[in-house]
Design a protein around this motif. Structure first.
Motif, mmCIF file in Angstrom:
data_model
loop_
_atom_site.group_PDB
_atom_site.id
_atom_site.type_symbol
_atom_site.label_atom_id
_atom_site.label_comp_id
_atom_site.label_asym_id
_atom_site.label_seq_id
_atom_site.Cartn_x
_atom_site.Cartn_y
_atom_site.Cartn_z
ATOM 1 N N ILE A 518 -2.055 4.036 11.477
ATOM 2 C CA ILE A 518 -3.207 4.432 10.665
ATOM 3 C C ILE A 518 -4.426 3.560 10.895
ATOM 4 N N ALA A 519 -4.297 2.490 11.668
ATOM 5 C CA ALA A 519 -5.378 1.512 11.781
ATOM 6 C C ALA A 519 -6.681 2.135 12.279
ATOM 7 N N ASP A 520 -6.586 3.066 13.238
ATOM 8 C CA ASP A 520 -7.788 3.606 13.865
ATOM 9 C C ASP A 520 -8.144 5.010 13.390
ATOM 10 N N ILE A 521 -7.462 5.494 12.352
ATOM 11 C CA ILE A 521 -7.718 6.851 11.863
ATOM 12 C C ILE A 521 -8.858 6.811 10.848
ATOM 13 N N PRO A 522 -9.891 7.628 10.987
ATOM 14 C CA PRO A 522 -10.977 7.665 10.001
ATOM 15 C C PRO A 522 -10.441 7.959 8.603
ATOM 16 N N ALA A 523 -11.073 7.389 7.618
ATOM 17 C CA ALA A 523 -10.590 7.510 6.244
ATOM 18 C C ALA A 523 -10.452 8.962 5.807
ATOM 19 N N GLU A 524 -11.432 9.811 6.221
ATOM 20 C CA GLU A 524 -11.406 11.205 5.770
ATOM 21 C C GLU A 524 -10.279 12.014 6.408
ATOM 22 N N GLU A 525 -9.682 11.499 7.488
ATOM 23 C CA GLU A 525 -8.587 12.211 8.149
ATOM 24 C C GLU A 525 -7.215 11.604 7.846
ATOM 25 N N LEU A 526 -7.221 10.456 7.172
ATOM 26 C CA LEU A 526 -5.985 9.685 7.028
ATOM 27 C C LEU A 526 -4.905 10.412 6.237
ATOM 28 N N PHE A 527 -5.267 10.938 5.068
ATOM 29 C CA PHE A 527 -4.233 11.522 4.205
ATOM 30 C C PHE A 527 -3.542 12.688 4.902
ATOM 31 N N ASN A 528 -4.311 13.496 5.593
ATOM 32 C CA ASN A 528 -3.718 14.618 6.323
ATOM 33 C C ASN A 528 -2.809 14.120 7.448
ATOM 34 N N ALA A 529 -3.237 13.028 8.108
ATOM 35 C CA ALA A 529 -2.427 12.478 9.192
ATOM 36 C C ALA A 529 -1.104 11.923 8.675
ATOM 37 N N ILE A 530 -1.148 11.336 7.491
ATOM 38 C CA ILE A 530 0.066 10.763 6.915
ATOM 39 C C ILE A 530 1.040 11.845 6.479
ATOM 40 N N THR A 531 0.527 12.911 5.857
ATOM 41 C CA THR A 531 1.406 13.906 5.236
ATOM 42 C C THR A 531 1.833 15.040 6.166
ATOM 43 N N THR A 532 1.079 15.278 7.236
ATOM 44 C CA THR A 532 1.417 16.386 8.141
ATOM 45 C C THR A 532 2.853 16.329 8.668
ATOM 46 N N PRO A 533 3.380 15.141 9.048
ATOM 47 C CA PRO A 533 4.758 15.109 9.556
ATOM 48 C C PRO A 533 5.813 15.591 8.561
ATOM 49 N N TYR A 534 5.438 15.712 7.287
ATOM 50 C CA TYR A 534 6.431 16.088 6.269
ATOM 51 C C TYR A 534 6.298 17.551 5.848
ATOM 52 N N ARG A 535 5.574 18.372 6.613
ATOM 53 C CA ARG A 535 5.471 19.795 6.286
ATOM 54 C C ARG A 535 6.873 20.401 6.237
ATOM 55 N N GLY A 536 7.079 21.271 5.270
ATOM 56 C CA GLY A 536 8.389 21.869 5.071
ATOM 57 C C GLY A 536 9.223 21.111 4.055
ATOM 58 N N LYS A 537 8.693 19.990 3.600
ATOM 59 C CA LYS A 537 9.381 19.202 2.580
ATOM 60 C C LYS A 537 8.435 18.947 1.409
ATOM 61 N N VAL A 538 9.018 18.729 0.232
ATOM 62 C CA VAL A 538 8.232 18.340 -0.937
ATOM 63 C C VAL A 538 7.962 16.835 -0.823
ATOM 64 N N VAL A 539 6.720 16.428 -1.074
ATOM 65 C CA VAL A 539 6.346 15.021 -0.956
ATOM 66 C C VAL A 539 5.937 14.488 -2.327
ATOM 67 N N PHE A 540 6.596 13.421 -2.749
ATOM 68 C CA PHE A 540 6.238 12.730 -3.993
ATOM 69 C C PHE A 540 5.470 11.471 -3.602
ATOM 70 N N VAL A 541 4.165 11.436 -3.919
ATOM 71 C CA VAL A 541 3.293 10.337 -3.499
ATOM 72 C C VAL A 541 3.110 9.368 -4.661
ATOM 73 N N ASP A 542 3.337 8.090 -4.379
ATOM 74 C CA ASP A 542 3.203 7.026 -5.380
ATOM 75 C C ASP A 542 2.102 6.078 -4.907
ATOM 76 N N PHE A 543 0.960 6.064 -5.625
ATOM 77 C CA PHE A 543 -0.110 5.109 -5.355
ATOM 78 C C PHE A 543 0.193 3.849 -6.173
ATOM 79 N N TRP A 544 0.373 2.720 -5.508
ATOM 80 C CA TRP A 544 0.850 1.540 -6.224
ATOM 81 C C TRP A 544 0.230 0.267 -5.648
ATOM 82 N N ALA A 545 0.592 -0.887 -6.269
ATOM 83 C CA ALA A 545 0.156 -2.197 -5.782
ATOM 84 C C ALA A 545 1.260 -3.208 -6.066
ATOM 85 N N THR A 546 1.349 -4.204 -5.225
ATOM 86 C CA THR A 546 2.436 -5.187 -5.359
ATOM 87 C C THR A 546 2.343 -5.988 -6.643
#
Length: 651
Positions: A518-546
């Motif tokens: 993800i280092a070189d992916i523009p911010a506006e394209e990042l979320f789609n790039a992250i989630t595309t590999p999981y098409r066909g599955k339900v994705v539960f996204v957790d926004f968190w911090a340590t």
């Protein structure tokens, strides 16, 4: 429609039978006493007993416009038998009941008749964690039972011992009087580690006999925060010593109840022996448990934001000083308090005031944005920002002194964090610019560079790599020895623990880091790039911090749900930003099964603004075709989480 008519007819008949039965042979128990409960939400106003039904008249108290629920599996349990609920009147079973603006509501719950002569009954809304439960409801009009009724603590005046650094394990032993194994009570505890600025959490599990034991590594006497059904607040512990407490559960519940609190006392709530017993007996049984300059309600907060949104630095300081004087007057009016306990409360109040005053820039900007409805990603005029000069901070020597008694209040660690990043000079800083070392400015404000405050600041600077899972070198540990041999010993123990954790994490599996680069992916394209590999599955996204306590608590609560979906088409995706230190993040995620991504500040900011992530934890559910179907801030709870994922999976 036909089914609905039949259901309504059955309910009408049921209510008719219960009412006619009550008219014939009813017996009313007004505001019956009870021995224990799991929640203060449901109060029993009265119980109508007849040959045809047992009717509970319930008054509910909860946050306005939030919902409660009474499930259809609710039962009464008496003398080894179970009586399932028949109907609700004014509430639909297993459906959300939305509280009105007043935060108060009334309804009836109808059960089968109980055998004549039944003296006590348990109300059990369910066996899962969080269900409403009321134990030993007295149907004969007798008061609640307590084996500790009338017992008194020794008339001993607490002495506030001067705290000293010492490494050791503090032991808390507890016993809940009149405990029933089916109560299955649990609790959480935490303390603030002033040497590294972290929060250390513990689970409390009550054994079937009502006993529990907690061991807490400490480096000085301090307060342990406890949240549970049987105890809330601070217990003061000493390293290397044992504190014991006997808990009067019936008295605690009686005093919490709106309908029982005016009835005769069943004794004191807590009976401490051992280390710091006199101090704990006073503070745990006192009518004054907490003092603060902060607003007391949501309405007060909104008024506070309105008040400070246009203030300059001097007005802001005067505003909070005035609130402090009013709260101190309340504290001073409690003449029954010992000098020891009064000192702790006053220190807490000063600490609270200092936190507000140190937070001037962030608080006034947030207030200005809130009042004027300005989004956080929009720039506000420079002349609307309040950045005080060094003269503003003349309150620090009095409120954040070199007083060792501040060690008793572990949340003093927040002040140390504030001080490390305070912009004393008021110089402009670029967005994201690292705060420079302000030690010289703090010394100027304090008029000294010696004392416990500076020892703790030095310890926290040294321990920062440990918090980020970067072990200290021998040379760095030697620097700790110049502060204090005890601090050196403590940091060495922490350092060794981190080394051990790193080695153990190397053996763990079940988590994946950055499936795409993800280092070189523009911010506006990042979320789609992250989630595309999981098409066909339900994705539960957790926004968190340590560093987010609620995030970690929600993860613990969701573990059983995740196990239920092993092998199914569901992906658990965890997103964090650069405000989660890389070393800490890397060592935490081996215990969090799922897919993990740590984004740059720019990427995190873009995604948060895009989806409305106003805080962590936040959650999103994405359907199999890649469409977001749900988003919310704050954990929905394990039951709701499972329900929502099952619904999405079945589509």
């Amino acid at each position: 429609m036909k089914t609905l008519v039949i259901k309504q007819t059955l309910l009408t008949c049921l209510l008719f039978l219960s009412c006619t039965g009550l008219q014939a042979q009813e017996r009313i128990v007004e505001q019956p006493a009870f021995d224990a409960w799991s929640s203060t939400t449901l109060e029993i106003d009265k119980i109508a007993l007849s040959d045809t039904a047992t009717v509970f008249y319930i008054d509910a108290y909860f946050r306005p416009k939030y919902w409660i629920q009474v499930v259809k599996e609710t039962t009464l349990r008496a003398d080894g038998k179970t009586y399932p609920i028949k109907a609700g009147d004014g509430i639909t079973l297993s459906e959300k009941f939305w509280m009105p603006e007043s935060g108060e509501a009334s309804f009836r719950l109808i059960f089968p008749p109980l055998p004549k002569g039944t003296k006590t009954v348990d109300f059990i809304e369910g066996d899962e964690e969080g269900a409403f439960k009321i134990w030993n409801i007295h149907l004969d009009g007798s008061p609640a039972n307590s084996s500790l009724a009338g017992k008194k603590n020794p008339a001993e005046t607490p002495v506030l011992e001067k705290p000293e650094f010492k490494n050791g394990t503090a032991v808390l032993k507890g016993h809940i009087a009149d405990y029933k194994p089916e109560m299955n009570l649990k609790g959480r505890a935490w303390n603030f580690n002033l040497l590294n600025g972290s929060t250390e959490e513990y689970n409390i599990t009550v054994q079937p006999d009502g006993n529990f034991t907690l061991e807490v590594p400490l480096y000085y006497p301090t307060g342990l925060n406890i949240v549970s059904n049987f105890m809330n607040g601070l217990i003061y512990l000493k390293p290397g010593e044992t504190t014991s407490v006997e808990i009067n559960m019936p008295e605690i519940c009686r005093s919490q109840s709106k309908k029982q609190k005016d009835k005769p006392s069943l004794g004191e709530k807590y009976y401490f022996t051992g280390a710091l017993a006199a101090l704990n007996n006073e503070c745990s049984n006192s009518s004054l448990r907490f003092v603060s300059v902060s607003p007391k309600s949501q309405e007060d907060y909104m008024q506070m934001f309105s008040d400070i949104s246009t203030m300059n630095a001097d007005q802001f300081k005067a505003y909070w000083m005035d609130r402090y004087q009013k709260e101190k007057a309340v504290l001073d009016s409690h003449t029954e308090l010992s000098d020891a306990y009064r000192t702790l409360l006053h220190n807490s109040l000063k600490k609270d005031l200092a936190e507000q005053l140190l937070g001037i820039s962030g608080m006034t900007e947030y207030a200005y944005r809130t009042v004027n409805q300005i989004p956080r990603d929009s720039v506000i005029p420079k002349d609307k920002k309040v950045i005080p000069t060094i003269e503003y901070y003349d309150f620090i020597p009095e409120l954040v002194s070199n007083d060792p008694y501040l060690l008793y209040d572990g949340s003093f660690t927040y002040l140390i964090s504030y001080l490390q990043y305070t912009n004393f000079t008021g110089e402009d800083r670029a967005a994201g610019e690292k705060a420079p070392d302000n030690t010289a400015d703090l010394i100027k404000v304090m008029g000294t560079d010696n004392g416990i405050l500076f020892d703790l600041l030095a310890a926290q600077r040294l321990s920062k790599p440990i918090k980020e899972f970067r072990p200290l070198s021998d040379e760095e540990l030697a620097q700790a020895g110049k502060i204090s041999p005890v601090i050196q010993e403590a940091l060495t123990l922490m350092n060794n623990k981190v080394k051990q954790t790193i080695e153990e994490n190397k053996k763990k599996s079940g988590y994946t880091v950055n499936r795409v680069n993800i280092a070189d992916i523009p911010a506006e394209e990042l979320f789609n790039a992250i989630t595309t590999p999981y098409r066909g599955k339900v994705v539960f996204v957790d926004f968190w911090a340590t560093w987010c306590g609620p995030c970690k608590a929600a993860m613990r609560a969701s573990e059983p749900v995740k196990k239920d979906f092993v092998g199914k088409d569901i992906v658990f995706l965890y997103l964090a930003g650069e405000n989660s230190p890389k070393g800490t993040w890397e060592q935490m995620i081996p215990d969090i099964k799922g897919e993990h991504y740590r984004m740059t500040d720019a990427q995190w900011t873009y995604i948060c603004n895009k989806f409305g992530v106003q805080g962590v934890p936040s959650y999103m559910i994405i359907s199999k075709d890649g469409t977001p179907t749900h988003f919310q801030v704050g954990f929905m709870g394990p039951d709701k989480m499972k329900e929502m994922l099952m619904k999405e999976l079945d589509k």
